[in-house]
Scaffold this active site. Sequence first.
Site, PDB file in Angstrom:
ATOM      1  N   ASP A 127       0.857  -1.185   0.000  1.00 41.98           N
ATOM      2  CA  ASP A 127       0.000   0.000   0.000  1.00 41.98           C
ATOM      3  C   ASP A 127       0.892   1.233   0.000  1.00 41.98           C
ATOM      4  OD1 ASP A 127      -2.437  -1.383   0.048  1.00 41.98           O
ATOM      5  OD2 ASP A 127      -2.414  -1.527   2.231  1.00 41.98           O
ATOM      6  N   ASP A 145      -6.838  -1.392  -4.785  1.00 40.28           N
ATOM      7  CA  ASP A 145      -7.940  -1.094  -3.868  1.00 40.28           C
ATOM      8  C   ASP A 145      -8.870  -0.043  -4.462  1.00 40.28           C
ATOM      9  OD1 ASP A 145      -6.685  -2.816  -2.044  1.00 40.28           O
ATOM     10  OD2 ASP A 145      -5.626  -1.170  -1.069  1.00 40.28           O
TER      11      ASP A 145
END
Length: 167
Positions: A127, A145
Amino acid sequence: MARTAQAGRTGAGMWPWLAWAVLLMGADQVTKTLILNHYQLGDSTFITSFFNIVRAHNTGAAFSFLSDAGGWQRWLFTGIGVAATIFIVWQLRAHPGQKLFSFALSSILGGAVGNVVDRLMHGYVVDFLQFHYAGWYFPSFNLADSAITVGAACLILDELLRVRRGR
């Protein structure tokens, strides 16, 4: 929406949607590779007063759900991603002419595969996008995402429009 018998029989109409999924997955993997090559875990670059680029590892699911579960969750979430991939490809094959529906599913597919690749290669999802305000930090996330979120929102919109047309 109606679809041609040829597209339904061969799945020919699903190829543009699969190409979109591959494009999303590729962009996701390129950005994650850049982060892995230029940032150490925990490094952060201030971009604006509300946005940073960071390097974070997520061994869990959304919002780090089950991230400290001991490792078994890697295989659970990989399995869920593989099952979702099979289901989505089946749906794309059956409904290639439903544009919003297929866009939504192919966006989810591209994101899901991007995160499955991370789990298989690294044991965690990379991330790097971090939003914050007044000391509150939204959990870091990535392009995969984002694609999943946009796809889910489009699925909801598609269903609302379908129900509205049915009245």
